[in-house]
Structure formats: C-alpha cells, structure tokens
Design a protein around this motif. Structure first.
Motif, PDB file in Angstrom:
ATOM      1  N   ALA A  49      52.244  34.372  55.108  1.00  0.00           N
ATOM      2  CA  ALA A  49      51.539  33.727  54.000  1.00  0.00           C
ATOM      3  C   ALA A  49      50.059  33.549  54.333  1.00  0.00           C
ATOM      4  CB  ALA A  49      52.178  32.388  53.669  1.00  0.00           C
ATOM      5  N   GLN A  50      49.763  33.222  55.583  1.00  0.00           N
ATOM      6  CA  GLN A  50      48.366  33.052  55.974  1.00  0.00           C
ATOM      7  C   GLN A  50      47.613  34.376  55.931  1.00  0.00           C
ATOM      8  OE1 GLN A  50      46.781  29.976  56.608  1.00  0.00           O
ATOM      9  NE2 GLN A  50      45.080  31.385  56.222  1.00  0.00           N
ATOM     10  N   HIS A  51      48.257  35.464  56.367  1.00  0.00           N
ATOM     11  CA  HIS A  51      47.631  36.794  56.275  1.00  0.00           C
ATOM     12  C   HIS A  51      47.325  37.138  54.816  1.00  0.00           C
ATOM     13  CE1 HIS A  51      47.744  38.167  60.408  1.00  0.00           C
ATOM     14  NE2 HIS A  51      48.994  37.755  60.515  1.00  0.00           N
ATOM     15  N   LEU A  52      48.283  36.857  53.937  1.00  0.00           N
ATOM     16  CA  LEU A  52      48.078  37.134  52.511  1.00  0.00           C
ATOM     17  C   LEU A  52      46.947  36.283  51.943  1.00  0.00           C
ATOM     18  CD1 LEU A  52      51.821  37.404  51.449  1.00  0.00           C
ATOM     19  CD2 LEU A  52      50.149  39.278  51.443  1.00  0.00           C
ATOM     20  N   ALA A  53      46.945  35.009  52.294  1.00  0.00           N
ATOM     21  CA  ALA A  53      45.900  34.100  51.800  1.00  0.00           C
ATOM     22  C   ALA A  53      44.520  34.552  52.267  1.00  0.00           C
ATOM     23  CB  ALA A  53      46.184  32.669  52.257  1.00  0.00           C
ATOM     24  N   LEU A  86      43.465  37.559  50.279  1.00  0.00           N
ATOM     25  CA  LEU A  86      43.124  37.238  48.891  1.00  0.00           C
ATOM     26  C   LEU A  86      41.800  36.498  48.764  1.00  0.00           C
ATOM     27  CD1 LEU A  86      46.647  36.367  47.463  1.00  0.00           C
ATOM     28  CD2 LEU A  86      45.335  38.496  47.218  1.00  0.00           C
ATOM     29  N   GLU A  87      41.345  35.911  49.853  1.00  0.00           N
ATOM     30  CA  GLU A  87      39.995  35.321  49.845  1.00  0.00           C
ATOM     31  C   GLU A  87      38.951  36.427  49.725  1.00  0.00           C
ATOM     32  OE1 GLU A  87      38.785  32.475  52.784  1.00  0.00           O
ATOM     33  OE2 GLU A  87      40.712  31.443  52.662  1.00  0.00           O
ATOM     34  N   TYR A  88      39.229  37.554  50.353  1.00  0.00           N
ATOM     35  CA  TYR A  88      38.308  38.686  50.317  1.00  0.00           C
ATOM     36  C   TYR A  88      38.488  39.487  49.014  1.00  0.00           C
ATOM     37  CZ  TYR A  88      36.204  43.169  51.477  1.00  0.00           C
ATOM     38  OH  TYR A  88      35.443  44.309  51.453  1.00  0.00           O
ATOM     39  N   ASN A  89      39.748  39.699  48.623  1.00  0.00           N
ATOM     40  CA  ASN A  89      40.058  40.463  47.409  1.00  0.00           C
ATOM     41  C   ASN A  89      40.225  39.488  46.258  1.00  0.00           C
ATOM     42  OD1 ASN A  89      41.416  41.732  45.276  1.00  0.00           O
ATOM     43  ND2 ASN A  89      42.360  43.222  46.643  1.00  0.00           N
ATOM     44  N   ALA A 114      54.390  41.428  55.210  1.00  0.00           N
ATOM     45  CA  ALA A 114      53.314  40.715  54.520  1.00  0.00           C
ATOM     46  C   ALA A 114      51.965  41.026  55.164  1.00  0.00           C
ATOM     47  CB  ALA A 114      53.581  39.215  54.528  1.00  0.00           C
ATOM     48  N   GLN A 115      51.945  41.112  56.481  1.00  0.00           N
ATOM     49  CA  GLN A 115      50.699  41.430  57.181  1.00  0.00           C
ATOM     50  C   GLN A 115      50.216  42.831  56.810  1.00  0.00           C
ATOM     51  OE1 GLN A 115      50.804  40.937  61.439  1.00  0.00           O
ATOM     52  NE2 GLN A 115      48.665  41.520  61.666  1.00  0.00           N
ATOM     53  N   SER A 116      51.139  43.791  56.717  1.00  0.00           N
ATOM     54  CA  SER A 116      50.767  45.150  56.313  1.00  0.00           C
ATOM     55  C   SER A 116      50.187  45.163  54.907  1.00  0.00           C
ATOM     56  CB  SER A 116      51.981  46.081  56.369  1.00  0.00           C
ATOM     57  OG  SER A 116      52.461  46.210  57.690  1.00  0.00           O
ATOM     58  N   LEU A 117      50.842  44.453  53.999  1.00  0.00           N
ATOM     59  CA  LEU A 117      50.352  44.388  52.618  1.00  0.00           C
ATOM     60  C   LEU A 117      48.999  43.700  52.550  1.00  0.00           C
ATOM     61  CD1 LEU A 117      53.746  43.550  50.902  1.00  0.00           C
ATOM     62  CD2 LEU A 117      52.420  45.650  50.575  1.00  0.00           C
ATOM     63  N   ALA A 118      48.843  42.623  53.311  1.00  0.00           N
ATOM     64  CA  ALA A 118      47.565  41.895  53.321  1.00  0.00           C
ATOM     65  C   ALA A 118      46.429  42.811  53.776  1.00  0.00           C
ATOM     66  CB  ALA A 118      47.672  40.673  54.225  1.00  0.00           C
ATOM     67  N   SER A 119      46.688  43.615  54.783  1.00  0.00           N
ATOM     68  CA  SER A 119      45.660  44.557  55.257  1.00  0.00           C
ATOM     69  C   SER A 119      45.282  45.545  54.159  1.00  0.00           C
ATOM     70  CB  SER A 119      46.170  45.317  56.480  1.00  0.00           C
ATOM     71  OG  SER A 119      46.356  44.433  57.563  1.00  0.00           O
ATOM     72  N   ALA A 120      46.279  46.002  53.398  1.00  0.00           N
ATOM     73  CA  ALA A 120      45.997  46.940  52.304  1.00  0.00           C
ATOM     74  C   ALA A 120      45.180  46.282  51.199  1.00  0.00           C
ATOM     75  CB  ALA A 120      47.305  47.486  51.735  1.00  0.00           C
ATOM     76  N   PHE A 121      45.425  45.007  50.957  1.00  0.00           N
ATOM     77  CA  PHE A 121      44.694  44.290  49.902  1.00  0.00           C
ATOM     78  C   PHE A 121      43.196  44.212  50.192  1.00  0.00           C
ATOM     79  CE2 PHE A 121      48.724  41.606  48.922  1.00  0.00           C
ATOM     80  CZ  PHE A 121      49.330  42.718  48.360  1.00  0.00           C
ATOM     81  N   LEU A 122      42.820  44.363  51.453  1.00  0.00           N
ATOM     82  CA  LEU A 122      41.405  44.364  51.811  1.00  0.00           C
ATOM     83  C   LEU A 122      40.691  45.620  51.299  1.00  0.00           C
ATOM     84  CD1 LEU A 122      41.639  43.067  55.494  1.00  0.00           C
ATOM     85  CD2 LEU A 122      41.010  41.760  53.445  1.00  0.00           C
ATOM     86  N   PHE A 123      41.463  46.691  51.101  1.00  0.00           N
ATOM     87  CA  PHE A 123      40.884  47.979  50.686  1.00  0.00           C
ATOM     88  C   PHE A 123      41.166  48.326  49.231  1.00  0.00           C
ATOM     89  CE2 PHE A 123      41.586  48.179  55.239  1.00  0.00           C
ATOM     90  CZ  PHE A 123      40.333  48.567  55.685  1.00  0.00           C
TER      91      PHE A 123
END
Length: 180
Positions: free
Chosen positions: A166-170, A173-176, A138-147
């Motif tokens: 879940a917190q990393h994803l949240a 998603l605040e940024y994306n 999830a942390q890896s995916l969250a990092s990708a969502f930033l880009f």
C-alpha cells in the motif's frame, strides 16, 4: 460461434458459456479481420490464455486496432495467461478498458501486467480485484504507475496487499496524479 455472424458486430457478449482456450479460434479470426468490434465480453468462462490454442488469440489481440473493452472477469487466467495478455498489451494501441477481476494472476501476473503498462499508452481502466496479488505485485504495479500516464482508474481491492504494498502504491500515486 460463427465467423460471418460475429465479424460485423460492434459488441460480442459470450458470458457464462463455459468457453475454454480451444474455443477462441473464431474470436481470433474476428480480432484479426473485424473493423468494427469495440467490446468483447468473455466473463465467467474457463479461459486460461495459457494453452497453445490461446497464443494466437493473444497475438491477434496485440495487433487489433478496434477493440476498446475486453472483459475477462472470473475466468482462470493465472500467471501464464497474464503474461501472454501482457505481451499483447505492449503492442495494442486501442484497448482502453481491461477487466481481469477474479483470475488468480498473483504477483507474477501482476508483474507481467506492470511491465506491459510501461509500454502501453491506451489503457484507461484496469480492474485487478481478487487476483491474489500481495505486496510484491503491488510494488511492481506501483513502479509501472511512475511511467504510465494513460491509466485513470485502477481497482486492486480484495487482494492480499499489506502495508508495504500500500505504501509503494501511495508513493507512486503522489507522482502520478492521473489515476483517480
């Protein structure tokens, strides 16, 4: 499967046909030569994308410019297959929807997909439900969502993502604000 029959189809559905990596050679040729194929549904087979036979398939997927929907739901992709698929995603410019639910890609596979998402600008829908992904994935995916700002829908249910993931994803998603 016969090449002449498949090469002119816009949609190929081979659901529950017990296909394995060795059965992908005709589909590889279709991916390389078809100018009309939009959807390839290979749900509920035994495809791993981890064998030498399947490497040419993923290479063809990477260079294909017509396929928009690929469904590999409920196969046996695993981490190595996800890595090869991710390599194709980095260069593919047409794929808009990828269904990988139920493939046990785990955190390693999620990291490979995440790395590809940084380079991919065409994918709008990514389904990764039931893939043994936990906080690290999830942390890896969250990092990708930033880009990545092309994704609109991401489904991660039925994984082992805890509070940390879940917190990393949240946070991502605040940024994306493009992902629903």
């Amino acid at each position: 499967m016969d090449f002449e029959t498949l090469v002119n189809k816009k949609k190929i559905v081979l659901v529950g046909k017990d296909l394995q990596d060795g059965d992908l050679s005709v589909l590889t040729e279709v991916l390389l030569k078809s100018t009309v194929l939009k959807e390839l549904n290979l749900m509920c087979n035994r495809i791993t994308l981890a064998s030498d036979d399947s490497e040419t398939f993923t290479n063809a997927l990477g260079s294909n410019r017509t396929l928009e929907v690929l469904s590999l739901y409920n196969n046996t992709i695993g981490p190595l297959g996800a890595k090869r698929l991710a390599s194709a995603l980095k260069s593919n410019k047409s794929l808009q929807q990828l269904f990988l639910e139920g493939n046990s890609i785990g955190n390693e596979g999620a990291k490979s997909i995440a790395d590809a998402l940084v380079a991919n600008a065409s994918l709008h829908v990514l389904i990764l439900r039931s893939n043994d992904i936990s906080d690290d994935g999830a942390q890896s995916l969250a990092s990708a969502f930033l880009f990545n700002h092309s994704l609109r829908v991401v489904l991660l249910g039925e994984n082992q993502i805890g509070n940390v993931g879940a917190q990393h994803l949240a946070d991502a998603l605040e940024y994306n604000n493009v992902i629903d």
